[in-house]
Motif scaffolding. Structure first.
Motif, PDB file in Angstrom:
ATOM      1  N   PRO A 265       0.832  -1.204   0.000  1.00 10.38           N
ATOM      2  CA  PRO A 265       0.000   0.000   0.000  1.00 10.38           C
ATOM      3  C   PRO A 265       0.866   1.254   0.000  1.00 10.38           C
ATOM      4  CG  PRO A 265       0.139  -0.892   2.209  1.00 10.38           C
ATOM      5  CD  PRO A 265       0.959  -1.806   1.332  1.00 10.38           C
ATOM      6  N   ASN A 266       0.256   2.377  -0.279  1.00 10.71           N
ATOM      7  CA  ASN A 266       0.922   3.671  -0.198  1.00 10.71           C
ATOM      8  C   ASN A 266       0.325   4.474   0.954  1.00 10.71           C
ATOM      9  OD1 ASN A 266       2.874   4.098  -2.528  1.00 10.71           O
ATOM     10  ND2 ASN A 266       1.076   3.350  -3.631  1.00 10.71           N
ATOM     11  N   SER A 267       1.179   5.126   1.713  1.00 11.34           N
ATOM     12  CA  SER A 267       0.689   5.958   2.803  1.00 11.34           C
ATOM     13  C   SER A 267      -0.108   7.129   2.244  1.00 11.34           C
ATOM     14  CB  SER A 267       1.858   6.470   3.645  1.00 11.34           C
ATOM     15  OG  SER A 267       2.742   7.253   2.855  1.00 11.34           O
ATOM     16  N   ARG A 268      -0.983   7.714   3.068  1.00  7.08           N
ATOM     17  CA  ARG A 268      -1.790   8.843   2.615  1.00  7.08           C
ATOM     18  C   ARG A 268      -0.929  10.090   2.409  1.00  7.08           C
ATOM     19  NH1 ARG A 268      -4.852   7.097  -0.064  1.00  7.08           N
ATOM     20  NH2 ARG A 268      -3.150   5.614  -0.103  1.00  7.08           N
ATOM     21  N   GLY A 269       0.115  10.241   3.191  1.00  9.37           N
ATOM     22  CA  GLY A 269       1.057  11.340   3.011  1.00  9.37           C
ATOM     23  C   GLY A 269       2.399  10.797   2.602  1.00  9.37           C
ATOM     24  N   THR A 270       3.463  11.551   2.849  1.00 10.86           N
ATOM     25  CA  THR A 270       4.786  11.092   2.443  1.00 10.86           C
ATOM     26  C   THR A 270       5.403  10.101   3.415  1.00 10.86           C
ATOM     27  OG1 THR A 270       5.722  13.084   3.457  1.00 10.86           O
ATOM     28  CG2 THR A 270       5.341  13.123   1.071  1.00 10.86           C
ATOM     29  N   THR A 271       4.780   9.946   4.577  1.00 12.57           N
ATOM     30  CA  THR A 271       5.139   8.860   5.477  1.00 12.57           C
ATOM     31  C   THR A 271       3.881   8.424   6.216  1.00 12.57           C
ATOM     32  OG1 THR A 271       6.765   8.081   7.110  1.00 12.57           O
ATOM     33  CG2 THR A 271       5.784  10.260   7.499  1.00 12.57           C
ATOM     34  N   TRP A 272       3.991   7.409   7.038  1.00 13.40           N
ATOM     35  CA  TRP A 272       2.821   6.824   7.697  1.00 13.40           C
ATOM     36  C   TRP A 272       2.371   7.692   8.864  1.00 13.40           C
ATOM     37  CZ3 TRP A 272       0.896   3.047   4.792  1.00 13.40           C
ATOM     38  CH2 TRP A 272       1.761   2.476   3.858  1.00 13.40           C
ATOM     39  N   ASP A 273       1.048   7.761   9.068  1.00 14.93           N
ATOM     40  CA  ASP A 273       0.455   8.734   9.992  1.00 14.93           C
ATOM     41  C   ASP A 273       1.107   8.784  11.372  1.00 14.93           C
ATOM     42  OD1 ASP A 273      -0.680   6.277  10.841  1.00 14.93           O
ATOM     43  OD2 ASP A 273      -2.640   6.745   9.966  1.00 14.93           O
ATOM     44  N   ALA A 274       1.210   7.649  12.038  1.00 15.00           N
ATOM     45  CA  ALA A 274       1.684   7.636  13.431  1.00 15.00           C
ATOM     46  C   ALA A 274       3.177   7.924  13.559  1.00 15.00           C
ATOM     47  CB  ALA A 274       1.356   6.301  14.093  1.00 15.00           C
ATOM     48  N   ILE A 275       3.906   7.947  12.457  1.00 13.89           N
ATOM     49  CA  ILE A 275       5.315   8.338  12.518  1.00 13.89           C
ATOM     50  C   ILE A 275       5.428   9.776  12.989  1.00 13.89           C
ATOM     51  CG2 ILE A 275       7.427   8.677  11.157  1.00 13.89           C
ATOM     52  CD1 ILE A 275       6.697   5.735  11.522  1.00 13.89           C
ATOM     53  N   ARG A 276       4.478  10.623  12.567  1.00 19.18           N
ATOM     54  CA  ARG A 276       4.518  12.035  12.936  1.00 19.18           C
ATOM     55  C   ARG A 276       3.440  12.435  13.933  1.00 19.18           C
ATOM     56  NH1 ARG A 276       7.166  15.454   9.410  1.00 19.18           N
ATOM     57  NH2 ARG A 276       6.769  16.994  11.048  1.00 19.18           N
ATOM     58  N   THR A 277       2.289  11.740  13.903  1.00 18.70           N
ATOM     59  CA  THR A 277       1.181  12.173  14.764  1.00 18.70           C
ATOM     60  C   THR A 277       0.589  10.982  15.515  1.00 18.70           C
ATOM     61  OG1 THR A 277      -0.284  12.036  12.823  1.00 18.70           O
ATOM     62  CG2 THR A 277       0.607  14.210  13.380  1.00 18.70           C
ATOM     63  N   THR A 278      -0.453  10.380  14.940  1.00 19.08           N
ATOM     64  CA  THR A 278      -1.114   9.260  15.601  1.00 19.08           C
ATOM     65  C   THR A 278      -1.713   8.336  14.545  1.00 19.08           C
ATOM     66  OG1 THR A 278      -2.732   8.672  17.321  1.00 19.08           O
ATOM     67  CG2 THR A 278      -3.371  10.406  15.763  1.00 19.08           C
ATOM     68  N   PHE A 279      -2.104   7.135  14.941  1.00 21.50           N
ATOM     69  CA  PHE A 279      -2.777   6.231  14.015  1.00 21.50           C
ATOM     70  C   PHE A 279      -4.101   6.853  13.572  1.00 21.50           C
ATOM     71  CE2 PHE A 279      -0.323   3.151  16.664  1.00 21.50           C
ATOM     72  CZ  PHE A 279       0.516   2.701  15.660  1.00 21.50           C
ATOM     73  N   ALA A 280      -4.337   6.842  12.262  1.00 19.33           N
ATOM     74  CA  ALA A 280      -5.555   7.471  11.741  1.00 19.33           C
ATOM     75  C   ALA A 280      -5.880   6.890  10.370  1.00 19.33           C
ATOM     76  CB  ALA A 280      -5.385   9.000  11.695  1.00 19.33           C
ATOM     77  N   ASP A 281      -5.856   7.737   9.319  1.00 18.88           N
ATOM     78  CA  ASP A 281      -6.310   7.331   7.989  1.00 18.88           C
ATOM     79  C   ASP A 281      -5.514   6.181   7.390  1.00 18.88           C
ATOM     80  OD1 ASP A 281      -8.383   9.066   7.913  1.00 18.88           O
ATOM     81  OD2 ASP A 281      -7.444  10.537   6.596  1.00 18.88           O
ATOM     82  N   ASP A 282      -4.213   6.110   7.668  1.00 16.10           N
ATOM     83  CA  ASP A 282      -3.423   5.021   7.099  1.00 16.10           C
ATOM     84  C   ASP A 282      -3.891   3.662   7.606  1.00 16.10           C
ATOM     85  OD1 ASP A 282      -1.691   6.313   5.306  1.00 16.10           O
ATOM     86  OD2 ASP A 282      -0.365   6.942   6.932  1.00 16.10           O
ATOM     87  N   VAL A 283      -4.312   3.600   8.858  1.00 18.14           N
ATOM     88  CA  VAL A 283      -4.829   2.343   9.409  1.00 18.14           C
ATOM     89  C   VAL A 283      -6.118   1.961   8.700  1.00 18.14           C
ATOM     90  CG1 VAL A 283      -5.715   1.204  11.481  1.00 18.14           C
ATOM     91  CG2 VAL A 283      -3.743   2.745  11.649  1.00 18.14           C
ATOM     92  N   ASN A 284      -7.006   2.929   8.503  1.00 19.04           N
ATOM     93  CA  ASN A 284      -8.264   2.653   7.815  1.00 19.04           C
ATOM     94  C   ASN A 284      -8.023   2.210   6.373  1.00 19.04           C
ATOM     95  OD1 ASN A 284      -9.614   3.511  10.135  1.00 19.04           O
ATOM     96  ND2 ASN A 284      -9.706   5.634   9.434  1.00 19.04           N
ATOM     97  N   TYR A 285      -7.083   2.868   5.708  1.00 20.95           N
ATOM     98  CA  TYR A 285      -6.761   2.533   4.323  1.00 20.95           C
ATOM     99  C   TYR A 285      -6.156   1.131   4.240  1.00 20.95           C
ATOM    100  CZ  TYR A 285      -4.465   2.838  -0.235  1.00 20.95           C
ATOM    101  OH  TYR A 285      -4.039   2.590  -1.510  1.00 20.95           O
ATOM    102  N   LEU A 286      -5.240   0.817   5.154  1.00 23.89           N
ATOM    103  CA  LEU A 286      -4.640  -0.511   5.170  1.00 23.89           C
ATOM    104  C   LEU A 286      -5.703  -1.577   5.425  1.00 23.89           C
ATOM    105  CD1 LEU A 286      -2.202  -2.386   5.146  1.00 23.89           C
ATOM    106  CD2 LEU A 286      -1.776  -1.788   7.535  1.00 23.89           C
ATOM    107  N   ASN A 287      -6.649  -1.284   6.283  1.00 22.41           N
ATOM    108  CA  ASN A 287      -7.718  -2.243   6.565  1.00 22.41           C
ATOM    109  C   ASN A 287      -8.543  -2.515   5.298  1.00 22.41           C
ATOM    110  OD1 ASN A 287      -8.912  -3.709   8.966  1.00 22.41           O
ATOM    111  ND2 ASN A 287     -10.762  -2.755   8.142  1.00 22.41           N
ATOM    112  N   ARG A 288      -8.851  -1.460   4.531  1.00 23.57           N
ATOM    113  CA  ARG A 288      -9.602  -1.641   3.283  1.00 23.57           C
ATOM    114  C   ARG A 288      -8.793  -2.464   2.274  1.00 23.57           C
ATOM    115  NH1 ARG A 288     -10.552   3.851   3.896  1.00 23.57           N
ATOM    116  NH2 ARG A 288      -9.405   4.382   1.979  1.00 23.57           N
ATOM    117  N   ALA A 289      -7.500  -2.181   2.195  1.00 25.43           N
ATOM    118  CA  ALA A 289      -6.636  -2.925   1.270  1.00 25.43           C
ATOM    119  C   ALA A 289      -6.596  -4.408   1.634  1.00 25.43           C
ATOM    120  CB  ALA A 289      -5.232  -2.333   1.277  1.00 25.43           C
TER     121      ALA A 289
END
Length: 256
Positions: free
Chosen positions: A114-138
């Motif tokens: 998969p590809n992250s929603r931004g240039t890196t994965w959400d929780a690397i900079r902030t918290t678990f969020a959209d990337d987790v939801n996207y990975l779940n759909r994938a």
């Protein structure tokens, strides 16, 4: 149970590493951050699925940063090992396929990148969020298309993707039995579930994420917490060598 806190932000890490990661971190951003979550994934392999996909396909989840599924050439109807491979900062799914080369085909392993929603994965900079939801759909779409062996379902990644894989793997150890981390930097704390096994590799000359502060430290803390860890040091930099990739995929497919 939680590991000792091993997460630090990019600014803190740049200080620890003497500033060598500044060029990598400077461009990192997370766009479209949604509602925070706990990192838990609900998708599960399906026992009634017959493999219908062939070759490499786009899952059609996003027109710009989609997830890519690749099946080995010898894929039949028997459940396959699946490696979910997460890219590093500023990278993409294409980068992961270049790193792995022909190794997945040789090992008979399906790869979901998969590809992250931004240039890196959400929780690397902030918290678990959209990337987790996207990975779940994938994963849900993949489980509809591919018969996956739950015992050989593996979460992996490189660099930031490796840090994210270890962290999500600990939180979802009841889903991912195996975690493969190539050159990880840190662990993001969360509530752990299950007891995944870990394959961690790190170059002894890594100038981005130094092995002493990163790979060796993470492997040691996981072992101290009771996890089964295979730690593979190699004579190299911040990279995935062909030998290490082959060893990791053989580790995934080994009968236990």
């Amino acid at each position: 149970m939680k590991l000792h806190r091993t997460k630090f932000n990019r600014r803190e890490f740049c200080v620890l590493a003497g500033g060598v990661v500044a060029s990598v971190a400077a461009g990192c951003s997370v766009s479209g951050l949604g509602f925070p979550n706990d990192g838990r994934l609900s998708a599960r392999p399906r026992s009634d699925t017959k493999t219908s996909a062939m070759g490499q396909i786009m899952l059609g989840l996003d027109s710009h940063r989609d997830a890519v599924l690749q099946l080995p050439k010898n894929a039949g109807q028997s459940p396959l090992p699946l490696l979910v491979m997460l890219h590093g900062a500023t990278q993409s799914s294409d980068t992961m396929f270049r790193y792995l080369g022909s190794t997945p085909d040789e090992a008979g392993v399906a790869v979901l990148a998969p590809n992250s929603r931004g240039t890196t994965w959400d929780a690397i900079r902030t918290t678990f969020a959209d990337d987790v939801n996207y990975l779940n759909r994938a994963l849900e779409v993949t489980f509809q298309k591919v018969a996956v062996d739950p015992a050989r379902l593996t979460l992996g990644g490189f660099s930031d993707g490796a840090s994210y894989a270890i962290s999500l793997g600990l939180i979802n150890g009841d889903l991912f039995k195996n975690v493969v981390a190539f050159s990880p930097g840190f662990v993001i704390n969360g509530d752990t579930h299950g007891k995944p096994r870990f394959f961690i590799s790190h170059g002894t000359h890594d100038h981005i994420l130094p092995i002493d502060r990163c790979g060796r430290r993470i492997a040691g803390e996981l072992k101290a917490s009771g996890y089964d860890v295979r730690f593979r040091e190699f004579d190299g930099d911040h990279e995935i060598t062909a030998d290490v990739a082959r060893e990791a995929l053989a580790w995934i497919t080994k009968d236990r």
